[in-house]
Design an enzyme around this catalytic site. Structure first.
Site, short mmCIF file in Angstrom:
data_model
loop_
_atom_site.label_atom_id
_atom_site.label_comp_id
_atom_site.label_asym_id
_atom_site.label_seq_id
_atom_site.Cartn_x
_atom_site.Cartn_y
_atom_site.Cartn_z
N ASP A 1 -5.78 2.58 -3.74
CA ASP A 1 -7.06 2.52 -3.04
C ASP A 1 -7.27 3.67 -2.07
O ASP A 1 -8.27 3.75 -1.38
CB ASP A 1 -7.23 1.18 -2.30
CG ASP A 1 -6.24 0.98 -1.16
OD1 ASP A 1 -5.34 1.83 -0.99
OD2 ASP A 1 -6.36 -0.03 -0.45
N SER B 1 0.81 -1.21 0.00
CA SER B 1 0.00 0.00 0.00
C SER B 1 0.85 1.27 0.00
O SER B 1 1.58 1.53 -0.95
CB SER B 1 -0.96 -0.04 1.19
OG SER B 1 -1.89 1.01 1.14
N ASP C 1 -0.93 1.54 -4.12
CA ASP C 1 -1.78 0.49 -4.69
C ASP C 1 -3.13 1.02 -5.17
O ASP C 1 -4.00 0.26 -5.57
CB ASP C 1 -1.98 -0.67 -3.72
CG ASP C 1 -2.86 -0.34 -2.54
OD1 ASP C 1 -2.90 0.84 -2.15
OD2 ASP C 1 -3.51 -1.25 -2.00
N ASP D 1 -2.31 6.47 -3.53
CA ASP D 1 -1.16 5.83 -2.91
C ASP D 1 -0.66 4.71 -3.82
O ASP D 1 -1.15 4.54 -4.94
CB ASP D 1 -1.51 5.31 -1.51
CG ASP D 1 -2.54 4.20 -1.53
OD1 ASP D 1 -3.27 4.06 -2.53
OD2 ASP D 1 -2.64 3.46 -0.53
#
Length: 454
Positions: A251, A108, A249, A247
């Protein structure tokens, strides 16, 4: 349900090369998850379960992808490889392709030296705690291998990004477009680098793209939703109308207006709630789910809309669980994880940005105008490094410091201590009407925690 050793609030995560983020463990994890899939899904004779594997842009993704693929194949599970693609894209494609599970290799918002593994069910939802506990139990067994005739196969999906781009665009109202807007988009050198700019451009915006040159090492490094100052400078330098920061990833979402003001997840969730309330009946919207970290100002503003507001535990998985429990559709965290269940099964930075943009276009507003009725309480968050397993709840000095702060704040504030689900940190949050008092109390508690933690 057994206690989970490896799974945290967002899957399995850690430093690459240290357990559990090693090739050997990830292969065993893939095998254990594969065995669970084989037993949970009864398929027609001769067919094997299939999973989708996506990843972000970390250098370790190549190694861990291969290990995970081997583990699934050894359990008799087919693997479809999507390459670098946002976490919510894996959730969508798993559901769209009628697969039995989806897996994301990502840490993440962390830097490149960390990585993680998170799973999605066939329906595009994060796995329940009970299923993760079942997988952990299977990790205790020795890793086997099905006979050669039943090994899983692997193949790459060449059009994964294009499919997801079209899905994102489908969540934006047909009667609206983004023509005339200049949008700065920061992709954090992460999984959305080849996707997010295209989504906004194809809807008509002039796009200034940043964070789109991943090299395996620069993900989230001074850019993206956790470092919005980089995007703020880009917005001002290019005279953009709005900035969108994702960010690593994809999400998480933070937005910035043309003056450079940063709008966090609480503010963006409010804008979406106002838009939903404006076009639907209150009973259709249901209510709004925040977290223990959500600002009191958001709670009060949602109440003025005539909608109920409840707080879930911190973590988007818990926001999602609360939404399902209540039968509601929108919720999120101030960190930028926003969930719109009328658009997707999980939090999605690109889709959340589109919902905010749709609200602004429909009312011909700026971010600042859309948040005019939202008054936040000053809030101070301090992260304190602690040793794993530090029992802060039983420390008398910490309890006393929190009690003193709560007495000083009275009914106009809150004190919250919570451990990070992904890092060895204890988060100290103080909120109240008086900013100077809030700042002082937060530092006082943090100092006590540091001393108690050694």
């Amino acid at each position: 349900m057994g206690k989970r050793k490896y799974f945290g609030t967002d899957g399995v995560r850690g430093r690459v090369g240290e357990e559990p983020i090693t090739p050997e463990f990830v292969m065993r994890l893939g095998h254990a998850a594969g065995v669970s899939l084989v037993e949970r899904h009864e398929l027609p004779l001769g067919e094997r379960p299939a999973v989708l594997i996506g990843k972000d842009t970390r250098i370790s993704g190549y190694m861990l992808e291969a290990a995970l693929e081997a583990g699934f194949a050894s359990a008799g599970v087919d693997v479809m490889l999507a390459g670098p693609i946002p976490t919510p894209a894996v959730a969508y494609l798993t559901r769209a392709l009628r697969l039995q599970a989806g897996v994301v290799l990502s840490a993440s918002h962390n830097l490149y030296y960390d990585n993680g593994i998170k799973f999605f069910s066939a329906g595009g939802h994060k796995l329940p705690d009970a299923v993760e506990a079942e997988i952990e139990t299977r990790l205790m067994d020795s890793m086997g291998c099905v006979e050669a005739a039943h090994l899983g196969r692997a193949r790459r999906i060449d059009d994964a990004a294009g499919r997801y781009i079209e899905f994102c665009k489908s969540t934006f109202p047909n009667e609206l477009d983004l023509r005339g807007l200049k949008i700065a988009v920061d992709c954090a050198h992460g999984a959305a680098y080849h996707i997010a700019p295209k989504v906004f451009h194809e809807l008509g915006a002039e796009v200034v793209a940043a964070g789109i040159a991943p090299d395996g090492f620069n993900i989230n490094d001074g850019v993206g939703a956790t470092r919005p100052e980089s995007l703020r400078q880009a917005v001002l330098a290019h005279a953009a109308d709005i900035g969108i920061a994702l960010d690593g990833d994809g999400d998480r979402l933070i937005m910035i207006d043309r003056q450079g003001e940063i709008f966090d997840g609480d503010k963006l969730l409010y804008i979406i709630a106002v838009a939903r309330k404006g076009r639907e009946r209150s009973e259709a919207v249901g209510g709004v789910v925040g977290t223990l970290m959500s600002n009191l100002g958001l709670e009060h503003a949602i109440a003025r809309l005539g909608l109920p507001f409840v707080r879930a535990r911190v973590g988007d998985r818990y926001v999602l669980e609360m939404l399902h429990e209540k039968g509601w559709r929108i919720g999120g965290e101030n960190s930028g994880h926003i969930i719109c269940l009328d658009c997707h099964t999980t939090g999605d930075g690109i889709i959340s940005a589109l919902q905010v943009l749709a609200a602004l276009r429909a009312r011909d507003q700026t971010l600042t105008q859309a948040c005019a009725d939202l008054v936040f309480y000053p809030q101070r968050l301090i992260n304190v490094c602690v040793n794993p397993g530090f029992n802060w709840q039983e420390d008398a000095s910490i309890s006393a410091a929190c009690a003193r702060a709560e007495a000083a704040l009275g009914d106009d504030g809150r004190v919250l201590l919570r451990p990070s689900g992904t890092e060895p940190l204890l988060r100290v949050m103080v909120e109240g009407r008086d900013e100077a008092l809030v700042e002082s109390l937060a530092h006082e508690i943090a100092t006590v925690v540091e001393a108690a933690a050694g």
